[in-house]
Each structure stands twice: as structure tokens, then as C-alpha cells.
Scaffold this active site. Structure first.
Site, PDB file in Angstrom:
ATOM      1  N   THR A  41       0.860  -1.175   0.000  1.00  0.00           N
ATOM      2  CA  THR A  41       0.000   0.000   0.000  1.00  0.00           C
ATOM      3  C   THR A  41       0.894   1.222   0.000  1.00  0.00           C
ATOM      4  O   THR A  41       1.721   1.395   0.906  1.00  0.00           O
ATOM      5  CB  THR A  41      -0.934   0.014   1.224  1.00  0.00           C
ATOM      6  N   TYR A  42       0.745   2.053  -1.026  1.00  0.00           N
ATOM      7  CA  TYR A  42       1.531   3.286  -1.151  1.00  0.00           C
ATOM      8  C   TYR A  42       0.705   4.454  -0.648  1.00  0.00           C
ATOM      9  O   TYR A  42      -0.507   4.492  -0.852  1.00  0.00           O
ATOM     10  CB  TYR A  42       1.936   3.509  -2.607  1.00  0.00           C
ATOM     11  N   TYR A  43       1.395   5.393  -0.014  1.00  0.00           N
ATOM     12  CA  TYR A  43       0.726   6.528   0.616  1.00  0.00           C
ATOM     13  C   TYR A  43       1.127   7.846  -0.024  1.00  0.00           C
ATOM     14  O   TYR A  43       2.275   8.018  -0.457  1.00  0.00           O
ATOM     15  CB  TYR A  43       1.077   6.573   2.113  1.00  0.00           C
ATOM     16  N   ALA A  76      -2.762   5.704  -1.513  1.00  0.00           N
ATOM     17  CA  ALA A  76      -2.886   6.170  -2.895  1.00  0.00           C
ATOM     18  C   ALA A  76      -3.214   5.024  -3.843  1.00  0.00           C
ATOM     19  O   ALA A  76      -4.012   5.183  -4.761  1.00  0.00           O
ATOM     20  CB  ALA A  76      -1.587   6.839  -3.337  1.00  0.00           C
ATOM     21  N   ALA A  77      -2.569   3.888  -3.618  1.00  0.00           N
ATOM     22  CA  ALA A  77      -2.766   2.743  -4.506  1.00  0.00           C
ATOM     23  C   ALA A  77      -2.155   1.516  -3.853  1.00  0.00           C
ATOM     24  O   ALA A  77      -1.328   1.626  -2.946  1.00  0.00           O
ATOM     25  CB  ALA A  77      -2.114   3.002  -5.857  1.00  0.00           C
TER      26      ALA A  77
END
Length: 184
Positions: A35-37, A107-108
Site C-alpha cells: 500500500t503506497y501513501y 494512494a494505490a
């Protein structure tokens, strides 16, 4: 410390055979959910940085671990070399709550299955990325003073596996997924 990484799109069958022929040692087989932030104070897409929370499940042992990683901007044009800081997290949900509380927003997500091999001082990873396909990465950590030498040797490892370093992809899986989504 810097992570020196070369990545190419490739069919895993011939690479797996080349690894066996070269005496590479299997390390593990895992499933990762990254999980990217996004940061509340700057645009990571513009600064070429990344903040990631990774949940990794060892498929043989059925054990899950979580790590928090910061990746700095790329430092050279010849590879995906960047400064990286990573630490284990005891509770992934708590870490996500901390990031949320500080204003970082997911973010994604990137989901992939990885087979890792030890090969002549490098890690070779066979990645199957949901929505993207099959890739091979050759990587190793290095101090800044050794980046060029480590990169050149990583290129040699790719050639040994029947892959062309000139086919290298410097875009992250996240970037590739976002580009694919934008084109649809």
C-alpha cells in the site's frame, strides 16, 4: 545504503531454468500487498519518492510480516537506484492508523507474487504482478561509492540469465499500474 535494482519484463520459465543451471539458490516464495501513501505536505509523484506499507506472506510457512519503507528519488539514469530505509512493523493495522492520523492517505496498492533466488551475491526476483504481468529483478544494496560497480555486475547477472539489460524498466510497479489505469 542504496538499493541498486535492474528490472525487465520476462517470461519466468527460461529464467528459472537459467537460474537452476547457474546454481542459484531458492530463497523464498511470497505474496506481497504493497500500500503506497500520499503525503499531506508534498507530492511524492513530483519528488519521485515513495512511502510504502508492505504485508508479505511466506507461502510455504504461511507467516505474514509487515514492513514500512521510504524510498528516495532515483539517483542515476542507468538503473533504479535509490536511497531506501525500511523497518519491520509489529502491527500493520496500527502502522496504517498512525499514517492515517498523520494525514498520509493510501494512494494505490500493488499486489504480486515473488520467487526470490540468491545468485552470485545478488537477489534475483521473479515477480508476477497483478494487472501487469511477469518481471525479473536483479538487486543488491550498496554504499554510494559502489553503485556503479554493483550496477555493472547486476547487468552481467541479467545477461547470464539470458536477459538484455538494455530492456530495463526504471518505472516502479506502482508507476506502471498508474500508467495502465490512465490509458484505460
Amino acid at each position: 545504503m542504496y538499493e541498486v535494482e535492474l528490472k525487465v519484463a520476462a517470461d519466468h520459465g527460461p529464467v528459472r531454468s537459467a537460474l537452476a543451471d547457474a546454481g542459484a539458490e531458492p530463497v523464498d516464495h511470497v505474496r506481497q500487498v504493497d500500500t503506497y501513501y500520499d503525503a499531506p505536505h508534498r507530492e511524492f509523484a513530483e519528488t519521485d519518492e515513495a512511502l510504502r506499507l508492505r504485508e508479505e506472506t511466506d507461502l510455504a510457512a504461511d507467516v505474514t510480516t509487515t514492513k514500512l519503507t521510504y524510498k528516495g528519488p532515483l539517483v542515476e539514469a542507468e538503473s533504479k537506484t535509490r536511497e531506501e530505509h525500511e523497518t519491520a512493523v509489529a502491527d500493520g493495522d496500527a502502522a496504517a492508523g498512525i499514517l492515517d492520523g498523520l494525514g498520509f492517505e493510501p494512494a494505490a496498492a500493488v499486489e504480486k507474487e515473488r520467487e526470490r533466488f540468491a545468485f552470485e551475491g545478488y537477489t534475483v526476483t521473479l515477480d508476477t504482478v497483478d494487472g501487469l504481468g511477469s518481471f525479473v529483478e536483479v538487486e543488491r544494496e550498496a554504499p554510494e561509492s559502489e553503485i556503479e560497480t554493483v550496477r555493472e555486475r547486476a547487468q552481467e547477472r541479467l545477461r547470464t540469465l539470458g536477459l538484455d539489460p538494455d530492456d530495463q524498466i526504471r518505472t516502479s510497479y506502482l508507476g506502471l499500474l498508474l500508467d495502465a489505469d490512465a490509458q484505460q
